[in-house]
Design a protein around this motif. Structure first.
Motif, PDB file in Angstrom:
ATOM      1  N   ARG A 132      -7.893  -7.317  -4.907  1.00 25.21           N
ATOM      2  CA  ARG A 132      -7.869  -6.564  -6.167  1.00 25.21           C
ATOM      3  C   ARG A 132      -7.913  -7.516  -7.368  1.00 25.21           C
ATOM      4  O   ARG A 132      -8.669  -7.308  -8.317  1.00 25.21           O
ATOM      5  N   SER A 171     -10.828   1.160  -2.389  1.00 24.49           N
ATOM      6  CA  SER A 171      -9.625   0.671  -3.066  1.00 24.49           C
ATOM      7  C   SER A 171      -9.323  -0.748  -2.607  1.00 24.49           C
ATOM      8  O   SER A 171      -9.560  -1.110  -1.447  1.00 24.49           O
ATOM      9  N   LYS A 203     -14.554   6.524  -2.113  1.00 23.33           N
ATOM     10  CA  LYS A 203     -13.605   5.729  -2.903  1.00 23.33           C
ATOM     11  C   LYS A 203     -13.340   4.411  -2.172  1.00 23.33           C
ATOM     12  O   LYS A 203     -13.040   4.413  -0.973  1.00 23.33           O
ATOM     13  N   ASP A 231      -8.939  -2.128  -9.167  1.00 21.24           N
ATOM     14  CA  ASP A 231      -8.164  -1.639  -8.031  1.00 21.24           C
ATOM     15  C   ASP A 231      -8.907  -0.569  -7.241  1.00 21.24           C
ATOM     16  O   ASP A 231      -8.521  -0.266  -6.104  1.00 21.24           O
ATOM     17  N   GLU A 232      -9.951   0.006  -7.834  1.00 25.13           N
ATOM     18  CA  GLU A 232     -10.749   0.964  -7.057  1.00 25.13           C
ATOM     19  C   GLU A 232     -12.085   1.188  -7.753  1.00 25.13           C
ATOM     20  O   GLU A 232     -12.270   0.874  -8.933  1.00 25.13           O
ATOM     21  N   HIS A 258       0.878  -1.180   0.000  1.00 25.96           N
ATOM     22  CA  HIS A 258       0.000   0.000   0.000  1.00 25.96           C
ATOM     23  C   HIS A 258       0.909   1.221   0.000  1.00 25.96           C
ATOM     24  O   HIS A 258       1.680   1.427   0.952  1.00 25.96           O
ATOM     25  N   ALA A 287     -10.200   1.183   2.206  1.00 23.30           N
ATOM     26  CA  ALA A 287      -9.336   0.201   1.539  1.00 23.30           C
ATOM     27  C   ALA A 287      -9.658  -1.186   2.096  1.00 23.30           C
ATOM     28  O   ALA A 287      -9.864  -1.332   3.310  1.00 23.30           O
ATOM     29  N   GLU A 335     -12.064   7.424   1.933  1.00 25.10           N
ATOM     30  CA  GLU A 335     -11.598   6.208   1.273  1.00 25.10           C
ATOM     31  C   GLU A 335     -11.660   5.010   2.211  1.00 25.10           C
ATOM     32  O   GLU A 335     -11.232   5.090   3.369  1.00 25.10           O
TER      33      GLU A 335
END
Lengths: 147, 81
Positions: free
Chosen positions: B10, B4, B2, B16-17, A49, B73, B71
Motif C-alpha cells: 500500500r 486492495s 476491487k 489503499d485500493e 487486515h 487483496a 475483491e
C-alpha cells in the motif's frame, strides 16, 4: 471460554487472566509479546487486515482447541502505534493439565507469526520507518507443526 | 474488481485500493497481478514470491481463478506476533 480481540488499546495481563473464571481448572499458560528496545526503535506501527485478521485468529483458536485439551483460550493482538515496552500480543489458555496448556501456547504463537494478516513497521528514533520482513526462522517454526 | 493493498505494498503504491475492469483474458490471480504490473508500472509486483493474495477475504494462490470474485487483496508476507 474464548476471547479474541484485535484492538489498539493497551491491555493488562492480570485483568485478562481473570477471564478464566473456571474454578479448579488445573493449569493456565500464557505468552506476552512486548515491543523490544533494539535498532533504536521508538515504536512499532502495526497494521492489520480488518476482516481477515479476526477470522484468522478465530481459526487459530479453533485449531488449538482441536489439537489440545483446552478449557479456554484468549488471543489479543494490538494494532496502531505501540511504544517500546508495551505489549503487542497476548495468548493464554486454560487446561486441566500443564502439557496441553504449554504446547498450545507454543503452537499458537508459531502459527500466529505466519497465518494472521498483521504487519509491523519499526519507527526509529531518527524518524525513519522500516517495514519488518518475515523471518525464515518463523516460517520454519510454523511449518514444523506439520498439520 | 476491487483491488486492495496493505502494509508495504500500500505504502509503495501510494494507494489503499482501486477498481479495475480486467480484460476477459485475465482469469487468475497471477494474470491479474501481471496485468496490474504492466499497465501501471508497479515494480513491487516484480517478485511474486514476496507477495500474498486474498480473494474475497480468503487467502488465495497465484493460480486461483478470479471469476465471480469481488475483491483481490495484495500484501506482503505477514509479520505479526
Amino acid at each position: 471460554m474464548r476471547y479474541i480481540s484485535l484492538q489498539s488499546d493497551i491491555f493488562d495481563i492480570g485483568s485478562e487472566l481473570t477471564k478464566f473464571n473456571d474454578d479448579g481448572l488445573g493449569a493456565i499458560s500464557s505468552f506476552t509479546g512486548i515491543v523490544r528496545a533494539e535498532n533504536k526503535v521508538e515504536a512499532l506501527m502495526i497494521e492489520h487486515h480488518p476482516i481477515m485478521s479476526v477470522a484468522a485468529l478465530n481459526d487459530l483458536a479453533d485449531r488449538c482447541e482441536t489439537k489440545y485439551d483446552l478449557r479456554g483460550i484468549i488471543i489479543i493482538h494490538r494494532y496502531g502505534i505501540l511504544r517500546v515496552g508495551q505489549p503487542i500480543v497476548f495468548v493464554a489458555v486454560s487446561s486441566a493439565h500443564r502439557i496441553d496448556a504449554m504446547k498450545a501456547i507454543e503452537y499458537a504463537m508459531d502459527r500466529l507469526k505466519t497465518d494472521v494478516p498483521l504487519w509491523k513497521k519499526e519507527i526509529r528514533q531518527d524518524g525513519s520507518e522500516h517495514w519488518i520482513e518475515q523471518k525464515l526462522s518463523d516460517v520454519a517454526a510454523s511449518q514444523s507443526w506439520n498439520d | 474488481m476491487k483491488i486492495s493493498y496493505f502494509a508495504k505494498v500500500r505504502e509503495q503504491l501510494g494507494r489503499d485500493e482501486e477498481h479495475i475492469i480486467f480484460p476477459d483474458t485475465i482469469k487468475t490471480v497471477q494474470q491479474a497481478v501481471r496485468y496490474l504490473r504492466e499497465t501501471n508500472d508497479y515494480d513491487i509486483f516484480d517478485d511474486e514470491a514476496r507477495l500474498r493474495f486474498a480473494l474475497d477475504n480468503e487467502l488465495a494462490r497465484l493460480d486461483a481463478p478470479i471469476e465471480g470474485k469481488g475483491e483481490l487483496a495484495i500484501f506482503p508476507p505477514v509479520t505479526g506476533g
